[in-house]
Enzyme design. Sequence first.
Site, mmCIF file in Angstrom:
data_model
loop_
_atom_site.group_PDB
_atom_site.id
_atom_site.type_symbol
_atom_site.label_atom_id
_atom_site.label_comp_id
_atom_site.label_asym_id
_atom_site.label_seq_id
_atom_site.Cartn_x
_atom_site.Cartn_y
_atom_site.Cartn_z
ATOM 1 C CB ILE A 162 -0.950 0.037 1.206
ATOM 2 C CG1 ILE A 162 -0.158 0.107 2.529
ATOM 3 C CG2 ILE A 162 -1.890 -1.149 1.201
ATOM 4 C CD1 ILE A 162 -1.000 0.542 3.704
ATOM 5 N N GLY A 166 13.070 3.215 1.013
ATOM 6 C CA GLY A 166 13.188 1.773 0.867
ATOM 7 C C GLY A 166 12.257 0.943 1.723
ATOM 8 C CE1 TYR A 167 8.179 3.902 5.829
ATOM 9 C CE2 TYR A 167 10.277 4.957 5.370
ATOM 10 C CZ TYR A 167 8.948 5.045 5.706
ATOM 11 O OH TYR A 167 8.374 6.272 5.920
ATOM 12 C CG ASP A 203 10.617 10.764 11.073
ATOM 13 O OD1 ASP A 203 10.790 11.764 10.348
ATOM 14 O OD2 ASP A 203 10.335 9.644 10.618
#
Length: 352
Positions: A47, A53-54, A181
């Site tokens: 999704i 990259g994750y 973050d």
Amino acid sequence: MDLTSSEEILINYSITFNSVGKNLEYLQIPLTHIQSATHDFSNEYRIANFPDGYAFYRAELEHYDKENPSSKRHNTVLIKRYPYGNKSYGEKEFLTELEILSGGVKHTNIINLLGFCFEDSEMILVIDNFSNGFLNDYLGNLKDKRVLNWEKRLKICIDVAHALRYIHYEMEDQKMIINRDICSYNIGLDENLEAKIVNFWWSVFLPPNQEDDALYLDLMGRNYYIDPEYKKTKRESDVYGFGVVLFEILCGRLAFDPIYKKESDIGLAHVARRSFSTGSLEEMIDPIIKEEIGENKFVLNRGPNKDSLHTFITIAHQCVAETQDQRPTMKVVVKELEKALFFQVSHCSKFS
């Protein structure tokens, strides 16, 4: 029994949370189960795939009930797959997130850990499903942001603010977490558009009585959300990132949108501060919100109330102050955002 390298890492990793000293075996999910549920990580189940990259996958998966480890549940979950060999999202970040999510963090606006997998080169967290994707999907126009009227945007902001107030001030045993973050990529929306903080990989934990000490940490985070005073990381660093998100929601654009990068290398935050000081910030407001306002500003019952907008803009501007001592606490931020929502709901009720 011989231990695998992954098991050795889990055992030897320095556990900083007192509550995480428990055995997490009941949360372990075999890699074969995850591969089977996702057809070996087929794109059909993916999704979200981020540039770093994750990736996230949505699938039906059997997992242990965290509240009742002796039983299992079978439902739709999200599978968060860490990339192999990535410098920003590696072993340390995976284990940090595992520690935090399994270590007593419990809040309706923070994602719930259902299980994990740490086999071979795979590092995977299994978390609650949130069916409406990420906030950045709407601000980046991948999804129709018209579904986010002003009241819904306010509620999303309040959800995230409550979660930040919780990790900054309200955890058990006076513990505290700095997320490091906070950005629109880190905010998931469930079927009711309720917001949840999704990622804790760069987070740091502070034990009691250390809450006002600055942490001198390496630079982490996404460029356009990073505290200008990041070298002395404190709770105010999260406040700054959240302030950027507030302006993204107000303006309907991501912080690094080319329209802002033309004016400033650091994007939206600098442009918003300058526009606030010159009294031209209203020109930056999302046109979709302006459509709700109508020709005679602030008169439509579905559009933003003038007092609501003013309260929101004022606290957002305070959050992105360049110095930490000028920023409000999340306690103050929650209070002001709830005031903005009160003004909006009261305004709408007059016309209902």
